[in-house]
Write a protein that holds these residues in place. Structure first.
Motif, PDB file in Angstrom:
ATOM      1  N   TRP A 150       0.987  -1.081   0.059  1.00  0.00           N
ATOM      2  CA  TRP A 150       0.115  -0.084  -0.066  1.00  0.00           C
ATOM      3  C   TRP A 150       0.846   1.240  -0.167  1.00  0.00           C
ATOM      4  O   TRP A 150       0.573   2.234  -0.642  1.00  0.00           O
ATOM      5  N   GLY A 151       1.851   1.380   0.856  1.00  0.00           N
ATOM      6  CA  GLY A 151       2.738   2.346   0.977  1.00  0.00           C
ATOM      7  C   GLY A 151       3.529   2.674  -0.379  1.00  0.00           C
ATOM      8  O   GLY A 151       3.309   4.079  -1.002  1.00  0.00           O
ATOM      9  N   LYS A 152       3.973   1.700  -1.174  1.00  0.00           N
ATOM     10  CA  LYS A 152       4.577   1.895  -2.554  1.00  0.00           C
ATOM     11  C   LYS A 152       3.449   2.475  -3.618  1.00  0.00           C
ATOM     12  O   LYS A 152       3.684   3.173  -4.322  1.00  0.00           O
ATOM     13  N   LEU A 153       2.403   1.746  -3.414  1.00  0.00           N
ATOM     14  CA  LEU A 153       1.340   2.140  -4.391  1.00  0.00           C
ATOM     15  C   LEU A 153       0.690   3.693  -4.384  1.00  0.00           C
ATOM     16  O   LEU A 153       0.396   4.317  -5.188  1.00  0.00           O
ATOM     17  N   GLY A 154       0.594   4.060  -2.974  1.00  0.00           N
ATOM     18  CA  GLY A 154       0.590   5.418  -2.785  1.00  0.00           C
ATOM     19  C   GLY A 154       1.633   6.331  -3.281  1.00  0.00           C
ATOM     20  O   GLY A 154       1.068   7.495  -3.957  1.00  0.00           O
ATOM     21  N   SER A 209      13.218  11.737   7.183  1.00  0.00           N
ATOM     22  CA  SER A 209      14.705  11.151   6.274  1.00  0.00           C
ATOM     23  C   SER A 209      14.620  10.794   4.862  1.00  0.00           C
ATOM     24  O   SER A 209      15.361  10.451   4.534  1.00  0.00           O
ATOM     25  N   VAL A 210      13.465  11.066   4.562  1.00  0.00           N
ATOM     26  CA  VAL A 210      13.276  10.737   2.997  1.00  0.00           C
ATOM     27  C   VAL A 210      12.426  11.746   2.286  1.00  0.00           C
ATOM     28  O   VAL A 210      12.020  12.812   2.928  1.00  0.00           O
ATOM     29  N   GLU A 211      12.621  11.734   0.995  1.00  0.00           N
ATOM     30  CA  GLU A 211      11.922  12.973   0.032  1.00  0.00           C
ATOM     31  C   GLU A 211      10.660  12.588  -0.150  1.00  0.00           C
ATOM     32  O   GLU A 211      10.026  11.348   0.432  1.00  0.00           O
ATOM     33  N   LEU A 212       9.692  13.577  -0.327  1.00  0.00           N
ATOM     34  CA  LEU A 212       8.206  13.371  -0.175  1.00  0.00           C
ATOM     35  C   LEU A 212       7.551  12.198  -1.096  1.00  0.00           C
ATOM     36  O   LEU A 212       6.775  11.852  -0.944  1.00  0.00           O
ATOM     37  N   LYS A 213       8.371  11.848  -2.210  1.00  0.00           N
ATOM     38  CA  LYS A 213       7.654  11.039  -3.106  1.00  0.00           C
ATOM     39  C   LYS A 213       8.042   9.603  -2.418  1.00  0.00           C
ATOM     40  O   LYS A 213       7.397   8.691  -3.068  1.00  0.00           O
ATOM     41  N   ASP A 214       8.846   9.435  -1.529  1.00  0.00           N
ATOM     42  CA  ASP A 214       8.979   8.013  -0.814  1.00  0.00           C
ATOM     43  C   ASP A 214       8.119   8.026   0.366  1.00  0.00           C
ATOM     44  O   ASP A 214       8.550   7.431   1.471  1.00  0.00           O
ATOM     45  N   MET A 215       7.408   8.970   0.924  1.00  0.00           N
ATOM     46  CA  MET A 215       6.706   9.313   2.049  1.00  0.00           C
ATOM     47  C   MET A 215       6.043   7.989   2.302  1.00  0.00           C
ATOM     48  O   MET A 215       5.974   7.583   3.683  1.00  0.00           O
ATOM     49  N   GLY A 216       5.328   7.351   1.419  1.00  0.00           N
ATOM     50  CA  GLY A 216       4.447   6.088   1.486  1.00  0.00           C
ATOM     51  C   GLY A 216       5.232   5.073   1.979  1.00  0.00           C
ATOM     52  O   GLY A 216       4.913   4.193   2.758  1.00  0.00           O
ATOM     53  N   VAL A 217       6.429   4.773   1.385  1.00  0.00           N
ATOM     54  CA  VAL A 217       7.301   3.580   1.571  1.00  0.00           C
ATOM     55  C   VAL A 217       7.918   3.984   2.934  1.00  0.00           C
ATOM     56  O   VAL A 217       7.970   2.900   3.818  1.00  0.00           O
ATOM     57  N   ALA A 218       8.364   5.054   3.481  1.00  0.00           N
ATOM     58  CA  ALA A 218       8.773   5.627   4.797  1.00  0.00           C
ATOM     59  C   ALA A 218       7.721   5.073   5.719  1.00  0.00           C
ATOM     60  O   ALA A 218       8.051   4.444   6.713  1.00  0.00           O
ATOM     61  N   SER A 219       6.457   5.446   5.576  1.00  0.00           N
ATOM     62  CA  SER A 219       5.517   5.376   6.510  1.00  0.00           C
ATOM     63  C   SER A 219       5.102   3.857   6.626  1.00  0.00           C
ATOM     64  O   SER A 219       4.927   3.238   7.715  1.00  0.00           O
ATOM     65  N   GLU A 239      13.741  -1.000 -11.692  1.00  0.00           N
ATOM     66  CA  GLU A 239      13.846   0.469 -11.779  1.00  0.00           C
ATOM     67  C   GLU A 239      13.042   1.088 -10.616  1.00  0.00           C
ATOM     68  O   GLU A 239      13.515   2.258 -10.179  1.00  0.00           O
ATOM     69  N   GLU A 240      11.793   0.636 -10.233  1.00  0.00           N
ATOM     70  CA  GLU A 240      11.061   1.245  -9.096  1.00  0.00           C
ATOM     71  C   GLU A 240      10.896  -0.045  -8.227  1.00  0.00           C
ATOM     72  O   GLU A 240       9.828  -0.544  -7.912  1.00  0.00           O
ATOM     73  N   PRO A 241      11.857  -0.035  -7.022  1.00  0.00           N
ATOM     74  CA  PRO A 241      11.714  -1.292  -6.106  1.00  0.00           C
ATOM     75  C   PRO A 241      10.469  -0.826  -4.934  1.00  0.00           C
ATOM     76  O   PRO A 241      10.416   0.275  -4.725  1.00  0.00           O
ATOM     77  N   MET A 242       9.855  -1.887  -4.705  1.00  0.00           N
ATOM     78  CA  MET A 242       8.974  -2.073  -3.772  1.00  0.00           C
ATOM     79  C   MET A 242       9.421  -1.370  -2.225  1.00  0.00           C
ATOM     80  O   MET A 242       8.664  -0.600  -1.936  1.00  0.00           O
ATOM     81  N   LEU A 243      10.661  -1.705  -2.011  1.00  0.00           N
ATOM     82  CA  LEU A 243      11.245  -0.909  -0.643  1.00  0.00           C
ATOM     83  C   LEU A 243      12.502  -0.511  -1.101  1.00  0.00           C
ATOM     84  O   LEU A 243      13.480  -1.525  -1.115  1.00  0.00           O
ATOM     85  N   PRO A 244      12.702   0.751  -1.638  1.00  0.00           N
ATOM     86  CA  PRO A 244      14.235   0.946  -1.992  1.00  0.00           C
ATOM     87  C   PRO A 244      15.334   0.750  -0.956  1.00  0.00           C
ATOM     88  O   PRO A 244      15.166   1.456   0.169  1.00  0.00           O
ATOM     89  N   LEU A 245      16.082  -0.065  -0.879  1.00  0.00           N
ATOM     90  CA  LEU A 245      17.155  -0.453   0.128  1.00  0.00           C
ATOM     91  C   LEU A 245      18.069   0.773   0.277  1.00  0.00           C
ATOM     92  O   LEU A 245      18.639   1.049   1.425  1.00  0.00           O
ATOM     93  N   ASP A 246      18.104   1.888  -0.677  1.00  0.00           N
ATOM     94  CA  ASP A 246      19.011   2.895  -0.354  1.00  0.00           C
ATOM     95  C   ASP A 246      18.339   3.615   0.893  1.00  0.00           C
ATOM     96  O   ASP A 246      19.363   4.555   1.439  1.00  0.00           O
ATOM     97  N   LEU A 247      17.182   3.516   1.313  1.00  0.00           N
ATOM     98  CA  LEU A 247      16.582   4.335   2.341  1.00  0.00           C
ATOM     99  C   LEU A 247      17.397   3.870   3.613  1.00  0.00           C
ATOM    100  O   LEU A 247      17.577   4.841   4.467  1.00  0.00           O
ATOM    101  N   PHE A 248      17.995   2.810   3.764  1.00  0.00           N
ATOM    102  CA  PHE A 248      18.539   2.347   4.856  1.00  0.00           C
ATOM    103  C   PHE A 248      20.173   2.800   5.059  1.00  0.00           C
ATOM    104  O   PHE A 248      20.952   2.513   5.967  1.00  0.00           O
ATOM    105  N   LYS A 249      20.505   3.577   3.869  1.00  0.00           N
ATOM    106  CA  LYS A 249      21.791   4.428   3.958  1.00  0.00           C
ATOM    107  C   LYS A 249      21.691   5.469   4.806  1.00  0.00           C
ATOM    108  O   LYS A 249      22.929   5.992   5.311  1.00  0.00           O
ATOM    109  N   ASN A 250      20.531   5.896   4.898  1.00  0.00           N
ATOM    110  CA  ASN A 250      20.184   7.058   5.948  1.00  0.00           C
ATOM    111  C   ASN A 250      20.275   6.705   7.440  1.00  0.00           C
ATOM    112  O   ASN A 250      19.542   5.653   7.825  1.00  0.00           O
TER     113      ASN A 250
END
Length: 526
Positions: A87-91, A406-416, A273-284
């Motif tokens: 759901w987070g990614k679809l949003g 910690s994320v850009e607004l475009k990744d808000m759903g994935v972060a949440s 190209e568009e991962p369900m959960l970008p692992l780069d987020l965990f570099k933060n």
């Protein structure tokens, strides 16, 4: 970005609209109206299981199938956990408003069908449908809040969500008991319909977000692998030590499946190209640390919610009728502290100190609860619960706030969704591990006492236990107290991991309305 610019950008791609800045300022009236729909939706997500749980004995008496009783809860939990990241990614890809409305609609359809169920099999299937919708409710609430209100201003509204949690925990069993006694168990599901329609109406009419169009392909392989991994983990924690022994082939097979699917998921996510959960987020650094803290908060909270009422009912003789009221001291501490911290964060823009204090207080509360004995008064145990609740109050909303900042607004759903998922999985592991520790300690204490009792004491309710001989009751009370000591002592030890994680967090400035998101993201990246 002005309101006119937002409207002008409504037809732009997601990256152009949502990736650059935080939301433009909204009027307090506009936010309050949307908040009504969000709060009702959150109440739906949190209230359902608590209401249904109270009605389960009546449902089993009507539909039969007691041997499948656990699946009524398991089907819902599995569907919720597995669908949360999707759901987070679809949003993020297709717009938060549309996906949120869809999740509410699916939840309401599952509620209506569950109320119409004529067999336990139907109820289990329809509860899974309900769970699919529920997975999008909490994520939708948090990601929409992130799209409406800048991180610096979000503290003003934190208290509302803490209040909803307290209301659901206390009011759920009360409402469920009332409906079961005065209406019928079917209404434990039908009650969701008017509430859900209110949420739908407010969101449709009041929520205005930029339109999002994405040409990216959905990461179906990643979604499938993540779903298999989450489902396996939840089944391990649900069945381990209950349905099957921890060393059984079923549990070991699920563990192997979970490991293989999650390793495969990580492999796939680095190549699509568009991962369900970008692992780069965990570099933060902050994002990774608050994920760890969220996992441990879920671990501690669900453990406390599960075992404290058992102690209060069996050892302290509290009534099970209004079981939600037993947790009121903990919820009171959580609510008050969350309100104060939210206002402080909005006023100062500083937040790093609160996770440090919160994790330390949570560890202290767990340590205090580990001293519970057969002689502990209700007032003393309530004070200990307030301490634990206060620790959680420092953390419940701050962890989500830091994750979103910690994320850009475009990744808000994935972060949440990631923050929600870690807390959910932490809760599952907490209940499983604490349950194993508790049962082992209770069993060993009963053996040491030499007390003899017919049947399985762990399966008896408080009323049945009171009919046993006094020596057996005393032995069991000591066994439960010893079990509580083990559970919360380990809870305190595990909470120290959260303390360490909080200490290493960085004070990254909370973004204000219209401020470029990249500044905060890059500041915490290393």
């Amino acid at each position: 970005m002005s309101q006119q610019q937002v409207e002008a950008a409504a037809d732009q791609p997601a990256a152009a609209v949502e990736g650059a800045t935080d939301p433009a300022p909204r009027s307090p009236r506009e936010i309050r109206l949307v908040m009504i729909g969000l709060v009702v939706a959150m109440l739906l997500a949190m209230l359902d299981n608590l209401i249904v749980g109270t009605a389960m004995p009546t449902i089993v008496g009507d539909l039969g199938g007691a041997e499948h009783l656990s699946w009524v809860v398991t089907a819902y939990t599995l569907a919720t956990a597995a669908s949360t990241p999707i759901w987070g990614k679809l949003g993020d890809l297709y717009g938060r408003k549309g996906t949120f409305l869809t999740s509410i609609a699916i939840f309401l359809a599952g509620s209506a069908l569950s109320g119409l169920s004529q067999s336990m099999t139907q109820l289990i299937a329809f509860r899974a449908v309900q769970g699919l919708g529920a997975g999008g409710l909490m994520v939708g609430v948090m990601s929409i809040m992130g799209a409406l209100v800048a991180p610096r201003d979000r503290g003003k509204y934190q208290g509302m969500f803490a209040a909803v949690m307290a209301l659901a925990t206390i009011g759920g069993p009360l409402v469920g008991g009332f409906i079961t006694d005065h209406l019928s168990w079917h209404w434990t599901f039908y009650i969701n319909l008017p509430l859900g329609l209110v949420a739908l109406a407010f969101i449709v009419v009041t929520l205005k977000l930029p339109k999002v169009r994405s040409t990216a392909k959905i990461d179906y392989v990643g979604a499938a692998l993540l779903t298999i991994g989450i489902t396996s983990l939840v089944l391990i924690t649900t069945w381990g030590g209950q349905e099957y022994a921890w060393g059984s082939k079923q549990i070991l097979g699920l563990a192997a499946l979970a490991a293989a699917s999650l390793i495969g998921f990580c492999y796939v996510e680095q190549r699509v190209e568009e991962p369900m959960l970008p692992l780069d987020l965990f570099k933060n650094l902050n994002f990774t640390l608050v994920s760890v803290i969220g996992f441990i908060v879920g671990f501690a909270m669900f453990g406390a919610v599960t075992f404290l009422p058992l102690y209060q009912q069996t050892v302290q003789g509290a009534s099970a009728t209004n079981s939600g009221l037993l947790l009121m001291p903990m919820m009171f501490g959580m609510l008050v502290v969350s309100l104060v911290v939210g206002q402080a964060v909005t006023k100062t823009g500083k937040y790093r100190i609160y996770p440090i204090i919160g994790t330390a207080v949570m560890a202290g509360g767990s340590l205090l609860l580990s001293t519970l004995s057969t002689d502990t008064s209700r007032f003393t145990s309530a004070c200990y619960m307030v301490v634990l609740g206060a620790g959680m109050g420092f953390l419940m909303q701050i962890t989500m706030l830091v994750a979103q900042n910690s994320v850009e607004l475009k990744d808000m759903g994935v972060a949440s969704s990631t923050a929600t998922l870690f807390r959910t999985i932490g809760g599952s592991f907490g209940v499983a591990l604490f349950g194993a520790l508790f049962n082992d300690r209770v069993t060993s204490t009963m053996k040491e006492s030499g007390a003899k009792a017919a049947g399985n004491l762990g399966q008896m309710g408080p009323e049945a236990l009171r009919k046993l001989p006094a020596p057996v009751q005393d032995a069991y009370h000591h066994a439960v107290s010893n079990g509580m000591h083990t559970v919360f002592l380990w809870g305190a030890v595990i909470s120290l991991i959260a303390v360490a994680a909080a200490v290493f967090m960085r004070e990254v400035p909370l973004r204000g309305a219209g401020q470029p998101a990249e500044q905060s993201v890059e500041a915490a990246a290393l």
